[in-house]
Write an enzyme that holds these catalytic residues in place. Structure first.
Site, PDB file in Angstrom:
ATOM      1  N   GLY A  56       2.522   3.809   1.498  1.00 24.12           N
ATOM      2  CA  GLY A  56       2.989   4.083   2.857  1.00 24.12           C
ATOM      3  C   GLY A  56       3.503   5.495   3.023  1.00 24.12           C
ATOM      4  N   ARG A  57       3.652   6.178   1.897  1.00 27.07           N
ATOM      5  CA  ARG A  57       4.143   7.564   1.998  1.00 27.07           C
ATOM      6  C   ARG A  57       3.604   8.401   0.845  1.00 27.07           C
ATOM      7  NH1 ARG A  57      10.028   7.598  -0.643  1.00 27.07           N
ATOM      8  NH2 ARG A  57       9.874   5.666  -1.790  1.00 27.07           N
ATOM      9  N   ASP A  97       4.268  -4.769  -7.453  1.00 28.15           N
ATOM     10  CA  ASP A  97       3.648  -3.521  -6.995  1.00 28.15           C
ATOM     11  C   ASP A  97       4.196  -2.313  -7.747  1.00 28.15           C
ATOM     12  OD1 ASP A  97       5.940  -4.433  -5.350  1.00 28.15           O
ATOM     13  OD2 ASP A  97       5.796  -2.446  -4.462  1.00 28.15           O
ATOM     14  N   GLY A 125       6.898   7.684   6.266  1.00 35.06           N
ATOM     15  CA  GLY A 125       5.976   8.335   5.338  1.00 35.06           C
ATOM     16  C   GLY A 125       6.583   9.498   4.578  1.00 35.06           C
ATOM     17  N   LYS A 139       3.904  12.353  -3.097  1.00 33.55           N
ATOM     18  CA  LYS A 139       4.752  11.243  -2.632  1.00 33.55           C
ATOM     19  C   LYS A 139       5.759  11.813  -1.631  1.00 33.55           C
ATOM     20  CE  LYS A 139       7.635   7.506  -4.530  1.00 33.55           C
ATOM     21  NZ  LYS A 139       8.129   6.880  -5.775  1.00 33.55           N
ATOM     22  N   GLY A 145       0.816  -1.220   0.000  1.00 38.07           N
ATOM     23  CA  GLY A 145       0.000   0.000   0.000  1.00 38.07           C
ATOM     24  C   GLY A 145       0.844   1.261   0.000  1.00 38.07           C
ATOM     25  N   ARG A 170      -1.843  -1.119  -9.899  1.00 35.69           N
ATOM     26  CA  ARG A 170      -0.674  -1.967 -10.130  1.00 35.69           C
ATOM     27  C   ARG A 170      -1.127  -3.418 -10.251  1.00 35.69           C
ATOM     28  NH1 ARG A 170       3.237   1.323  -7.037  1.00 35.69           N
ATOM     29  NH2 ARG A 170       2.144   3.243  -6.552  1.00 35.69           N
TER      30      ARG A 170
HETATM   31  P1  AMP Z   1       8.867   1.265  -3.112  1.00 39.55           P
HETATM   32  O1  AMP Z   1      10.197   0.640  -2.823  1.00 39.55           O
HETATM   33  O2  AMP Z   1       8.940   2.774  -3.181  1.00 39.55           O
HETATM   34  O3  AMP Z   1       8.160   0.681  -4.290  1.00 39.55           O
HETATM   35  O4  AMP Z   1       7.986   0.985  -1.815  1.00 39.55           O
HETATM   36  C1  AMP Z   1       7.654  -0.285  -1.352  1.00 39.55           C
HETATM   37  C2  AMP Z   1       6.712  -0.162  -0.194  1.00 39.55           C
HETATM   38  O5  AMP Z   1       7.323   0.487   0.927  1.00 39.55           O
HETATM   39  C3  AMP Z   1       5.452   0.649  -0.479  1.00 39.55           C
HETATM   40  O6  AMP Z   1       4.387   0.084   0.245  1.00 39.55           O
HETATM   41  C4  AMP Z   1       5.810   2.016   0.045  1.00 39.55           C
HETATM   42  O7  AMP Z   1       4.684   2.795   0.352  1.00 39.55           O
HETATM   43  C5  AMP Z   1       6.593   1.649   1.294  1.00 39.55           C
HETATM   44  N1  AMP Z   1       7.509   2.711   1.693  1.00 39.55           N
HETATM   45  C6  AMP Z   1       8.654   3.069   1.078  1.00 39.55           C
HETATM   46  N2  AMP Z   1       9.256   4.088   1.727  1.00 39.55           N
HETATM   47  C7  AMP Z   1       8.485   4.401   2.778  1.00 39.55           C
HETATM   48  C8  AMP Z   1       8.564   5.378   3.835  1.00 39.55           C
HETATM   49  N3  AMP Z   1       9.568   6.226   3.930  1.00 39.55           N
HETATM   50  N4  AMP Z   1       7.548   5.385   4.727  1.00 39.55           N
HETATM   51  C9  AMP Z   1       6.528   4.519   4.661  1.00 39.55           C
HETATM   52  N5  AMP Z   1       6.397   3.589   3.701  1.00 39.55           N
HETATM   53  C10 AMP Z   1       7.360   3.520   2.769  1.00 39.55           C
HETATM   54 MG    MG Z   2       6.599   0.995  -5.276  1.00 45.87          MG
END
Ligand code: AMP
Ligand code: MG
Length: 480
Positions: free
Chosen positions: A88-89, A248, A122, A109, A86, A179
């Site tokens: 997350g940020r 994702d 986040g 983002k 999901g 996705r």
């Molecule tokens: P990504 O590597 O950007 O595709 O992210 C993979 C997952 O980690 C997704 O669910 C993102 O929302 C979560 N995520 C990445 N960075 C953060 C962060 N700094 N805070 C919270 N969730 C994160």
């Molecule tokens: Mg991602």
């Protein structure tokens, strides 16, 4: 500030997302606004650049008509299924329908924690935000389907990623944020009706003609397969390595999404990996077609109940990947060496060239760009010739025989072989200047250069040339 939002995703059942507002930033400041994109979206760039506009881009003010949500999705990360990831940020502020009639998501983002944040803060650091800005806009400049960057703002806050870093928010624009992992999330919860709801939504939004046929879900799968196949082929043709092709990070709209440790290859080697976390080379340059098909197979599994559990239908759909990929990839390679029309024997020419390039570690982008000059005049051969000069000369003789049937191939080649790509060492230098010295000049200049990558300009040689040995970047990082 008035933005005409229409939030169709937020009208789906509330199991599909969490309603959550962005977290205000301490001291937002605009780094860059994409005025051309704002205009295309029907947004007022002047207003977006005012303090009120910047407050919106930082998540400090929720504009009227927005309905901020964090999307739920699952995903296979490096082959391992995670049933809940999901946003997350990120907050999807809402959707706008642009001047071109296309509906697009406006997402912040780095805009604070959501129910999907797990242990994350986040937030996003400035470096990765500018990296996504640069590389997504570079892809747009190359004409490759991609999410776009509307703005980058600094938050005035610090984020901790092994070290103290300036925080930032990227405003991302996407055809949608659906996705493969979004389907996986609903399928894993075991609710076929929800999978159907999402499929109907994705069809209406991205593949409306599929709804008009006798078997909309099959047609949907066929078309997602076709778009992903074409997308990955286009990546290969410019030497792009996504780096984290988890399910994702695989959009059903067929756009490139989620720029993390992505990179453009310098020397040609199909085994090239830059990502610091890709220890097995799962997402290496040459593996990308196979991985895309693997991801699509996961999508097909989710859709199986909608295909009346007809595994043959799903298999046939997935078998469409290879011909679509090959048409775009081999057709594209032929065009890269100036050949049009029927391919008789031409694929041997392209493959033999790639073999010579691989043996030499020849720079992918520069070799093809220099071949444009060689197409005009053999005098330019000297600039292309590999260590195996005799190998090149023999290849060039065969190439010229075939090239004689083309009209002005050099010009055609310059339209498909970029002079400049977002080279790692240049990107790193621009990000370092921004993050360590708050000097955004190199970032701005690079962004302008990458917006017209097919242009010849001797003044841009420092962006066009490959890295010197000591400049070479060997690893890239997610930086989340
Ligand atoms: P990504 O590597 O950007 O595709 O992210 C993979 C997952 O980690 C997704 O669910 C993102 O929302 C979560 N995520 C990445 N960075 C953060 C962060 N700094 N805070 C919270 N969730 C994160
Ligand atoms: Mg991602």
């Amino acid at each position: 500030m008035h933005i005409q939002f229409d939030n169709s995703y937020a009208r789906l059942p509330d199991r599909f997302y969490a309603r959550v507002d962005p977290t205000p930033a301490a001291a937002p400041a605009l780094v860059r606004l994409n005025r051309a994109l704002a205009e295309q979206l029907g947004l007022d760039a002047e207003e977006l650049a005012t303090p009120q506009g910047v407050a919106l881009l930082a998540g400090n003010q929720v504009p009227k008509g927005a309905d901020p949500i964090a999307l739920a999705y699952a995903g296979h990360q490096f082959g391992h299924f995670v049933p809940q990831l999901g946003d997350g940020r990120a907050n999807l502020l809402g959707e706008v329908v642009g001047q071109d009639g296309v509906r697009r998501d406006i997402q912040l983002k780095g805009s604070g924690p959501t129910p999907f944040s797990r242990r994350g803060d986040g937030r996003a650091a400035l470096g990765p935000v500018l990296r996504e800005y640069l590389i997504s806009e570079a892809m747009a400049g190359l004409g490759i389907p991609t999410t776009r960057a509307l703005a980058a703002v600094t938050t005035g806050e610090t984020v901790w990623r092994e070290t103290r870093l300036p925080g930032a928010v990227l405003t991302r624009v996407a055809a949608s944020h659906i996705r493969v992992g979004t389907f996986q999330y609903l399928a894993a919860r075991g609710d076929q009706d929800d999978v159907r709801r999402l499929a109907d939504y994705a069809i209406a939004r991205h593949y409306p003609d599929a709804a008009r046929g006798p078997d909309p879900y099959r047609a949907f799968l066929d078309q997602v397969v076709a778009r992903q196949a074409a997308l990955v082929a286009q990546w290969l043709l410019v030497g792009f390595i996504h780096g984290v092709m988890n399910t994702d990070n695989c959009s059903v709209s067929g756009e490139t999404i989620d720029y993390g440790p992505c990179a453009f290859m310098d020397g040609y080697d199909p085994a090239t990996v830059f990502s610091s976390i890709d220890h097995q080379g799962r997402y290496a340059y040459g593996n990308q077609p196979r991985i895309a098909l693997w991801n699509l197979t996961r999508l097909a599994e989710c859709l199986l109940p909608l295909l009346d559990n007809n595994e043959d239908a799903a298999k046939q759909s997935l078998q469409g990947f290879a011909p679509h990929f090959e048409a775009t990839y081999f057709g594209g390679l032929r065009r890269k060496i100036g050949l049009s029309g029927e391919p008789e024997g031409d694929d041997n020419l392209t493959q033999d060239l790639l073999k010579l390039m691989a043996a030499d570690g020849a720079d992918f982008t520069q070799t093809f760009r220099r071949l444009c000059d060689a197409a005009d005049s053999p005098a330019a051969d000297a600039a292309v010739r590999f260590r195996d000069g005799a190998g090149y000369d023999a290849w060039a003789r065969r190439w010229r025989v075939r090239l004689a049937r083309e009209v002005d191939p050099g010009a055609a080649m310059r339209a498909v072989n970029p002079a400049v790509i977002a080279r790692n060492h240049v990107v790193e230098a621009a990000l370092t200047a921004a993050v360590e010295r708050a000097d955004f000049g190199p970032f701005e200049t690079l962004l302008d250069v990458l917006s017209q990558p097919y242009r010849d300009d001797p003044a841009l040689e420092q962006y066009a040339r490959p890295p010197r040995h000591e400049e070479r970047v060997r690893q890239t990082f997610c930086g989340t």
